[in-house]
Structure formats: structure tokens, C-alpha cells
Write a protein that holds these residues in place. Sequence first.
Motif, PDB file in Angstrom:
ATOM      1  N   GLY A 157     -17.510  84.270  58.621  1.00 53.61           N
ATOM      2  CA  GLY A 157     -17.569  84.919  57.141  1.00 53.61           C
ATOM      3  C   GLY A 157     -16.284  85.102  56.451  1.00 53.61           C
ATOM      4  N   LYS A 158     -15.452  85.767  57.463  1.00 57.08           N
ATOM      5  CA  LYS A 158     -13.865  86.225  56.876  1.00 57.08           C
ATOM      6  C   LYS A 158     -12.872  84.972  56.771  1.00 57.08           C
ATOM      7  CE  LYS A 158     -14.192  90.597  58.227  1.00 57.08           C
ATOM      8  NZ  LYS A 158     -15.295  90.701  59.470  1.00 57.08           N
ATOM      9  N   ASN A 161     -11.427  84.271  52.908  1.00 56.70           N
ATOM     10  CA  ASN A 161     -11.364  85.054  51.979  1.00 56.70           C
ATOM     11  C   ASN A 161     -10.550  85.973  51.844  1.00 56.70           C
ATOM     12  OD1 ASN A 161     -14.133  84.606  51.289  1.00 56.70           O
ATOM     13  ND2 ASN A 161     -15.278  85.499  52.735  1.00 56.70           N
ATOM     14  N   SER A 162     -10.224  86.898  50.966  1.00 56.47           N
ATOM     15  CA  SER A 162      -8.888  87.599  50.288  1.00 56.47           C
ATOM     16  C   SER A 162      -7.667  87.083  50.203  1.00 56.47           C
ATOM     17  CB  SER A 162      -9.535  89.044  50.619  1.00 56.47           C
ATOM     18  OG  SER A 162     -10.750  89.581  51.710  1.00 56.47           O
ATOM     19  N   VAL A 614     -18.626  88.041  42.392  1.00 56.97           N
ATOM     20  CA  VAL A 614     -17.538  88.074  43.484  1.00 56.97           C
ATOM     21  C   VAL A 614     -17.322  86.740  44.360  1.00 56.97           C
ATOM     22  CG1 VAL A 614     -16.297  89.043  45.743  1.00 56.97           C
ATOM     23  CG2 VAL A 614     -17.755  90.353  44.751  1.00 56.97           C
ATOM     24  N   ARG A 616     -15.737  84.347  46.521  1.00 58.59           N
ATOM     25  CA  ARG A 616     -15.606  83.941  48.005  1.00 58.59           C
ATOM     26  C   ARG A 616     -15.277  82.435  48.229  1.00 58.59           C
ATOM     27  NH1 ARG A 616     -19.575  88.432  49.068  1.00 58.59           N
ATOM     28  NH2 ARG A 616     -18.642  90.201  48.732  1.00 58.59           N
ATOM     29  N   LYS A 622     -14.664  76.525  53.805  1.00 58.72           N
ATOM     30  CA  LYS A 622     -14.758  76.931  55.482  1.00 58.72           C
ATOM     31  C   LYS A 622     -15.116  75.625  56.306  1.00 58.72           C
ATOM     32  CE  LYS A 622     -16.431  81.251  54.508  1.00 58.72           C
ATOM     33  NZ  LYS A 622     -17.504  82.361  53.960  1.00 58.72           N
TER      34      LYS A 622
ATOM     35  N   PHE B  18     -10.848  91.506  62.424  1.00 58.72           N
ATOM     36  CA  PHE B  18      -9.677  91.639  61.409  1.00 58.72           C
ATOM     37  C   PHE B  18      -9.744  92.648  60.011  1.00 58.72           C
ATOM     38  CE2 PHE B  18     -10.885  87.112  62.654  1.00 58.72           C
ATOM     39  CZ  PHE B  18     -10.153  86.959  63.764  1.00 58.72           C
ATOM     40  N   GLN B  69     -13.065  93.672  54.383  1.00 58.50           N
ATOM     41  CA  GLN B  69     -12.658  92.676  54.692  1.00 58.50           C
ATOM     42  C   GLN B  69     -13.670  90.914  54.075  1.00 58.50           C
ATOM     43  OE1 GLN B  69      -9.875  92.668  53.854  1.00 58.50           O
ATOM     44  NE2 GLN B  69      -8.349  92.405  55.580  1.00 58.50           N
ATOM     45  N   GLY B  70     -14.898  91.935  53.805  1.00 56.03           N
ATOM     46  CA  GLY B  70     -15.435  90.203  53.058  1.00 56.03           C
ATOM     47  C   GLY B  70     -16.167  90.191  54.930  1.00 56.03           C
ATOM     48  N   GLY B  71     -17.010  88.893  54.881  1.00 64.75           N
ATOM     49  CA  GLY B  71     -17.368  88.386  55.766  1.00 64.75           C
ATOM     50  C   GLY B  71     -18.685  89.147  56.132  1.00 64.75           C
ATOM     51  N   HIS B  72     -18.914  90.060  55.822  1.00 64.23           N
ATOM     52  CA  HIS B  72     -20.235  91.357  56.347  1.00 64.23           C
ATOM     53  C   HIS B  72     -21.859  90.840  56.278  1.00 64.23           C
ATOM     54  CE1 HIS B  72     -19.156  91.565  51.934  1.00 64.23           C
ATOM     55  NE2 HIS B  72     -20.891  91.224  51.780  1.00 64.23           N
ATOM     56  N   GLU B  74     -22.299  87.790  57.648  1.00 67.26           N
ATOM     57  CA  GLU B  74     -22.510  87.530  58.719  1.00 67.26           C
ATOM     58  C   GLU B  74     -21.852  88.565  59.747  1.00 67.26           C
ATOM     59  OE1 GLU B  74     -20.863  86.439  55.875  1.00 67.26           O
ATOM     60  OE2 GLU B  74     -21.133  84.676  55.511  1.00 67.26           O
ATOM     61  N   PHE B  75     -20.787  89.255  60.177  1.00 62.87           N
ATOM     62  CA  PHE B  75     -20.778  90.378  60.828  1.00 62.87           C
ATOM     63  C   PHE B  75     -21.781  90.838  61.230  1.00 62.87           C
ATOM     64  CE2 PHE B  75     -18.988  93.154  62.449  1.00 62.87           C
ATOM     65  CZ  PHE B  75     -18.457  93.820  63.515  1.00 62.87           C
ATOM     66  N   LEU B 102     -21.913  93.616  48.298  1.00 58.02           N
ATOM     67  CA  LEU B 102     -22.678  93.528  46.522  1.00 58.02           C
ATOM     68  C   LEU B 102     -24.452  94.010  46.813  1.00 58.02           C
ATOM     69  CD1 LEU B 102     -21.511  90.272  44.712  1.00 58.02           C
ATOM     70  CD2 LEU B 102     -20.819  92.760  44.815  1.00 58.02           C
TER      71      LEU B 102
END
Lengths: 688, 488
Positions: A157-158, A161-162, A614, A616, A622, B18, B69-72, B74-75, B102
Motif C-alpha cells: 500500500g505504501k 505513495n508520497s 488524493v 495515489r 506498484k 514505514f 503515510q498512506g497505504g492504510h 491495505e495495512f 478519506l
Amino acid sequence: MLQQTLIDKYNELKEQLHPDAKKLVEKWRDVVKQYEGDEYEFKVRDKIIKQPLTFTSLSGTKVSKVYLPKFKDWGDILQWQLQENVPGEFPFTAGVFPLKREGEDPTRMFAGEGGPERTNRRFHYVSVGQPAKRLSTAFDSVTLYGEDPAHRPDIYGKVGNSGVSIATVDDAKKLYSGFDLCDPKTSVSMTINGPAPMLLAFFMNAAIDQMCEKYIIENNLQEEVNKIIEVKYNIENLPKYIGTDGIPIHHTNLPKTLSSTSKKETAENIQASQNPLSGGRGAGFLPEGNDGLGLRLLGLSGKDILPTDVYETIKAKALSSVRGTVQADILKEDQAQNTCIFSTEFALKLMGDVQEYFISNKVQNFYSVSISGYHIAEAGANPITQLAFTLSNGFTYVEYYLSRGMNIDDFAPNLSFFFSNGMDPEYSVIGRVARRIWAKAMKYKYKANDRSQKLKYHIQTSGRSLHAQEIDFNDIRTTLQALYAIYDNCNSLHTNAYDEAITTPTEESVRRAMAIQLIINRELGTAKNENPNQGSFLIEEMTELVEQAVLAEFERITERGGVLGAMERMYQRNKIQEESLYYETLKHTGEFPIVGVNTFLNKNGSPTILPAEVIRSTTEEKELQITMLNAFKERHKDKNATMLKQLQNVAIANGNLFEELMETVKHCSLGEITNALYSVGGQYRRNM
Amino acid sequence: MTEVTEKKVRLVTAAALFDGHDAAINIMRRILQSKGAEIIHLGHNRSVAEIVECAIEEDVQGIAITSYQGGHVEFFKYMKDLLNENGCGHIKIFGGGGGTILPSEIEELHNYGITRIYSPDDGRRMGLDGMIQDVIDKCRLPNPPQEGLKASPNENGKFALGEWKDVISIAKAITVAENGQYKKLISASVEPPFGVQGGFPSGGRGAVGDSGAVLGITGTGGAGKSSVTDEIVRRFLNNYTDKTIAVISVDPSKKKTGGALLGDRIRMNSISSPRAYMRSLATRESDKALSQYVTEALDICKVAGFDLIILESAGVGQSDASILEHCDVSMYVMTPEYGAPSQLEKINMLDYADVICLNKFDKAGALDALHDVRKQYKRNYELWDAKDEDLPVVGTIAAQFNDAGVNNLFDKLIDVINKKTNSSFGTHKPFEKSGGMDGSIIPPKRVRYLAEISETINEYNKWAKDQAAIATKLYQLDAVIKMMDDKK
């Protein structure tokens, strides 16, 4: 009789005047004269540079770049020169260069999203038409913590991103493709700390291979080289840059010439890069402005292709030419930002190895560290604490490098600084105080030379001062902070986009942020002058107060055993937290007014703005990163384990790890290297 | 009040993988503590696997995570999946990430089974305090009835999370003990509540050296006990690759709020091994350095068949030696900064500890301290002729990776454990080598560098002022002399 007494007294006092001081008083007239003409001459290293000293306004007023005080009293003249002086002269309060560089705005914009291709496009977008290419790279959090992209959901998921996902040297080559990394007009900054040595090795290899490419093109060796590549590799298996239309660009379809080798971006070249490349298979589009430099050796190293002596010569030249900064400031990570991955001690050893490598390989235009107050300020520190902690961290690196036997004048010019500019009054003098403390300490405490005494710094306007309510007002805050920075003669500046408080900035908001700088630099009349702060009672008083406050903080840190001793007790972290809480409390009660946030609310109460969408990274991006990484590992599977073992052995033998990393990265990914180093250097231990 | 509401709320708090933004979670956990919760805080940058392992081993009711930091999506979903897969779907997940999560994603996560993601709007509506109370209230809700305490190993002989021991049952048994129900549990069960052979110890604790030697580690607060413990665990796991280890770590409860910060786990880098189990205990009502349920927790670990059990106490005063009641071998961790040598005479543990660890050995005065502590040890044991190096007093720098002092300490400990208990940990392969540094980062004699810089600059400023004053006088004299010339 009386006159004789006075003359005796005069001569007696004259004896007490230090020869340096005497010289400053006597030469003042020459200084004044130097700034009276229309041109100013000065030397940078061995070059004599002549620059115009005046600017004429529409009304016909001649505005000088540097104005001097009209003092008559020798004491005032002396005091001014000892504490202020003209830009470019000790103690460099007004600036480290006599005049600003011409044709180069200090603009540096931060970008990073998705995979290397998307960020490369953004880099080309923001630098179109700018003679100087100043790139600043934001990495995704996976990269920031030294790991590889993967399907494991908490990693997946990361990815991208950012910030941009960079796991291999090939990713770095794509990321900076089309920018001549060895051109003095290109300067690249990388915001990375824990894994900084690895990313730096990616970058250095990318720069060296670019120069190899140029050598190949200049010597018409393309055919020959392609043959070698075909013999050694399966071209189909080599990584490809994915064009703007989603089609991978094949090696043989890259432009035949480079805009940089033909010295000018000719119409053909630009056109060539905007049109599909010569048709056929692998004919994707390169982004506008990207001439393909950096992509011809994708998947390989110049070392595999060129004769060793040629490669080594090119490598040496590339290393001494690259210009830029890697953040690599591990102390502030432990104090404020938390992207430490290795044990603090091992992380410092790695920094020292990088610096040592820079010295022995004459990497003189690249900053090995950006000693950063920005994150300390973002975490809530007030400007005085920001400055004091940052300078104290800087002096800690100085002491550590000295203790490793490096010479102060060999490494001090590789150090740079990075501050935040918010709204507080102290921000008006942050650069002045930093320069002056650094210069005095370098000259008198460390006996360093003139070049080492010059503190250079980057400013980013404060992200923390931007709010999620009435986001249109944010540009106004950024403008004022940018004005502080430009009046204070910063060496490099990033202006935040107004929507950064709620989302990743868009192209539109980034353009507005850049306009802020351009409007100040190109339109604002007073900004044509380069020492507007000098002679202001307010600025002089602030400078003295902040200097004293910083020195007082130095004493407090000393009482706790220096920077490292204080860190062990979490002194810095706690102080930052307390100051953050103080600000939040005053903001909450309204004692600290923030327009559109706690006062001057609109009729709807100025609600928090939620982002419409946003930005992404996409699934395709990915997946592409993971596919590329797996392909990289597959290509290097023969050498991978040996190279990692070798790296560990260098660590155990206490050798220079960066020198080895320059080779390791040719065959190993970021995550592989990080994990190999954990077992010889230790992981970071969190604290509370 | 019913028993359910009185049950202690235990939560794991952390920032996502991360993600270094730990300011918000630190504020949250403080409020949770002030409301009486026991918090196992993991700090920043924690993977789902680490968090889930911690939650299961610590038998918490909930996990609270911040993610900026995003990816929440999935996390959090992965966390839910991993808890479900390991039979711990009852553990509730709470989260927040300001504006980065969001509203549509919050809905998606709630639908997936995440207990609650708090948005900035929730914050405004409920207030910080209201949000935290909501977390506590939700954690207090009774869980659906669960199967018995015993789990069966999978086909590889492993349990949940691939652990060698049935950590779920062990964790639950310790919770039962903490809630004062241990005696009821053992009388009701026919079989021990773990997937291991062996029976319950008859009453109290088993005889010394029964199975699983207990190493007690105690020392003053801030001496670096958790770092030393972590380094010993790491060496144990590296050197004895077929052995298992349990760590029971005790931190004080706050008398006023009943809450506790169980902060040892944040320092542990080596604990997430399938051969290691860690449990943090709060002292609850007792004022001691050790929880009154420590005996039972140790018994449970012994029955579970761990080869070595480490008991780490909360920071203690000079007189506290309560750890001795619980362990076979004891170690006292201290630093060179104890003040005058006479202070050593007051430390009770110097009379009893099998091994003394003088940590932070890079501090000034370390060699003097080593000398003094050895002297005190000789005095206490009347070992007037013993050689210094034979004494069980070791200088260490646990903060330094693969520190040679800790290697030495580890060998001394294993030696004593083998001698005093039935354990026989064999000789091990040589210690791992590391890329250490030659000396300290800043040489001790340079430690005043910042003060020196400050002095240098103040001197310069004074000099500049003095010189300017002289120049002013010269200017004035010059003017007067010239005026006199003019008169002539």
C-alpha cells in the motif's frame, strides 16, 4: 602641550588596536569605492567573475545590489565589519558570496510520486525553460526505511505513495534520465536519511554511467557498444523506461544525439523527444525535455562495457563534477523525524565513510549531508531551538569527522544546512545567525580556511504553518516566508504549495508555489538589492538576541554530555514536544492568532477542506516496480550473494563501506543491502 | 459493577510501518494510560506481523494505530486478516490518520471489520477525550465466547504465527493469573493449557531448575536493562538455535490512575522470533518492583517448557532485592553514574546478584566505577584474594552493536546458569562479528565542544566590542587633534 598629550594617547591606543582591526579601518575607503562602480569583480576558486552591481528601475532610479553604511566613526565602521560586513566577507552575516549567482534562481522544487518514470516526467515539467535544473527528490516511505517494494500488504500500500519508489540503480537512472547529472547547472537533492549511502551510490553510478553514455556517443561507439551488449546480455531482458504513452522504450530506439552534447536544445532534439521514437517495437514517448540520457546503459554498468582505464577516468571525472545534496542527517532523525534504520553509531560510521570517500575521490561539488532543522521545526520546535539543535548537530559531525582523522578544510565544504522558515520574527535572521556562528567557530575554534567558514543553506517554507482551513490563504503565508528567506540571502529555496496541508500538491498548485519565488526574484524591486536586511535596527537586534540564545542552548546541551549525551536522555525530543504543545495550546485558545483558522473565520466558520481526490500510486505502477525489482534480482542472481557477503566483510574489517557500496549497488537492491547491513551494524533501537 | 467492566484494558499502540509520525499516538497512549489502561507501546515503524505478534503474546483487547503515510487500507485489512488467521479475530483494531484517510476508506475499513477509524471530524465532534473513552468502552465489551485454552499444533508442530509454543494459550493463562483466577484455572483443567507435555507445578513455583531456568534482571531506572535484556535474548537465539526463551517484563502501575506504560517491548529488536515469547506485566495494585502474579506467570512459562525465562523487573531503589524470590540466577544492571563509592555500600543487590553488569561503560569514570564495584563485591563476599577478571562484574555498552562486553556478560551468565540450575547450555559458535567503530563517536576529552564554541564566540564578540571602542576613541582623538591643527 595638550596636543602632544593627545597624540601620545592616540599612539598608545593605536598600539592596542589589533593589526586586523587596523586594516579593516584603513581599508574601509577601498571597500566603499569597490561598491561605487557599476560592476563588481571577485574570484571564485580560480575564476575572476565580473557582475553588474546596479539595476535601473522604470523610473530611472539606479538601485545598487549592495548598500554600505554611511558611518564616519571608526569604531562603528570596525564593529560593523567585525559583526556584519559586506556579503562574501567574514563573518558572512549578510551572505557567503559577494553577489548572487546570475541566471540561477534559488528555486528548488520537491517532487516524488509513483514510479521513477512518473517522477521523471514531473521533474521535466517543473524544470522546462529553467536554465538551471535543480531537482529535489521525495522518496516513498518504503525507500525511506531502506526496504524493497513487495506484495506483502503492509508494504504494498505504501509503494510509490508520497514519494517515488526507488529500489535499484536502474530506478535511479530512469528517475534522473534526461538531466545531465555532471553538468554544473544540474543540481540534485535527495531527501533520504537512514539508507542515504545506498541511494547516494545509486545516484553516483547513474551519473557515472551517463558520462559513459556521452563518451560512447561522442566517440561514435554506439554500434560497437550495442554489439558488446548483445553478446553479453539479452536486450529483451534489460529494463526499459516506460514512455509517457505506456509503451516501453527499447534501447535501440533512443535518440541518436543528446541535447547536452550538441550544447543547445535544438528544435530537432526537442522534437525528437516529443515524437514516437523511430517507430517499430518499443517506440514509446519520452517526456518533453528528456533526451534519453541515462537510459542507454539501463540494466548495465559502463564498467561492463568500456575498457577499465576509460571507465576509471570517466568515473573520476563524473565524481568530481556531480552537484547536489543528500540529506543523510541521522542526528535529527533520532531527535525529530524517526527514519533511523541502523543503530545510531553504525549510521554515523556510514556517514563518515561517505565523507571520507568524497575526500579521496574529490567529490567537491556535492554535499555529503544536509544538516537539517526543517524536521525539528516541523515536529514543533521554535526557531531558536531549531537553529541551536541544527548547529549543534553540525558541530557534532565536525567533531566526529575530526576524530576520524579527516582535515577540517577537506570536509567542511561538503556540509550544508537546511532550515524551515515560518512566520516568527526570529526567522528573519535565521540565515544570518547560522552563518555568523558557523564562521566564527570555524575560523577561531577549528582554524578552518575561508571556504570552510562559509555556511550554505537551503530553506523550505514551513509546512506546519499551512492549514487545512481556508487553504487559499496558505500562499500568502508562503510568500511572506519566502520573502524572509530571499532577504536573508538563502542559497536555495523551496516554496510549499497551498494545498500541501491536505494532499499531495498538484501541477497547478506547484506552479503557483514556483510563481511565488519568481515574482519576488523577478518583479519585486527591493529584492534586486542583495543586502536589504543590513542596517535595520530590528534585524541587528534580532541577530544578536538569537545568537546569544543559541549559545545558551549550546551550554545546556553541554551540561547533558553534548549532543549524543543529550539524545540519550531524549533531551532534544522532549524539548521539541514541549514547544509543540505550547504552540498548539496558544493556537487552541486563540491567543496566537491564525487568520482563517482561529480568527477572521468566514460565514461558514472556515471548515477544514477535504481533498476532492488524493493522488495515489496506481496498481500498475506498484506492479511495475515489483516486476522490475524481481527482474533485477533475476539478472543479478549470480553475483548477488557474493557482493552482499563482501559488503559485510568490509564492515567487519572496518573498511570504507561507501566505497564497497559503489560496487554492491550494481548487483543488489536496496532492501537486500539494508538487511545485509543489519546483521553487521545493528538495527535502530527505538526509545521512549 | 460486573466483572467484565472491572477487567483491565490492555492495548497495543504503535505507528504504522514505514511511518515515523509518532506524536499523535504518544498523546493518545498517555490519555489511555490516564484512563487506567495498560499500554504496550511499540513506537513508530511497526509491521503488521510485529504488531499482531505483540497483541497475541500480550493478550490485549485492542490495537490502536496511527497511519499518516498512506497505504492504510491495505495495512488495516492485513492486520484484520492476520488476527483472524491466527484465531485472534476478537482483538479490536482502532486507527486514525488525520485527513490522510478519506471518509470512503473509513467506511470500507469498518465494513471489513476494523472496529473504528477516527476521522478529524470525529475528533472535533467527540473531542480527544471522547475518542479515547470510546476506545476504552469498546475494549470493555465482552468478547464472544471462545474455545478452550489449549490449541493444537499444525502439521509442522508449530502454533499460531509459526511460533514454537502455543503463545495464545500461554498469553491467556497469564491473563487469567493476572486477574486472580489462576488457582481456579489449574483446579478446573485436567490438561495443562498449553500444547506441551508436562503438568502443572504442584502449588507455588516449581523447584529450582525444574525446567526452564529463571534469570532475574534488575537494576536502577535508566541503566539500560531492556537494552541489555534484548542483547542477551539476541545472543541466546543466535547461539542456541533449538532453544526457546520467554521474557516476563514488569513495569509499575500508576497508583493514581491504575494505568501503566509497559515500555520494555519498544526497545526489543530481537523478540519477534518464533522461539521467543514476551509478556509485559504491570505491577497492578502492589507497590513492589514486581507484579504479585509474577510467580504464576513464571510457572506458566515453565510448564510451557521454555528453556530459559528472563524476568525483568521495573527500575528499583537501592534496597530492593525482591527479584531474588523469583529467580534461579540474578543479574544487577547499573551504570558508572552512582555517585560516591560509599553509595555502593547501600545497594542490597550487590550482596546477592550472581552477575553485575556495569552498563554504559563508555561514560566518563567507567574504569573507576569498575574498580569500585569490584572492590565492593570482594568486600561483600570476603573474596580478598580473587582476581579482578574472575569476578562476575562486567562492563558493557549495550547500545553498541555486538559489544564485546555484552559477549563477555553472556558467557558469564550462561556459565552461572549451567552451574546453578539443571540447564546445560553447551558451548556456542563464536559470536557474530560486526562493523563496529574503533572508539566512541566523540572522544571523551572532546565532549565539551559546544561549550568551547560558545566560549570562542563570546570571546570574539567581546574582542570586537573592545576593539571598536578603541577605534572610536582613536577617531575622536584624531578629530580633536585635527581641530587643534586647524586652530593654529
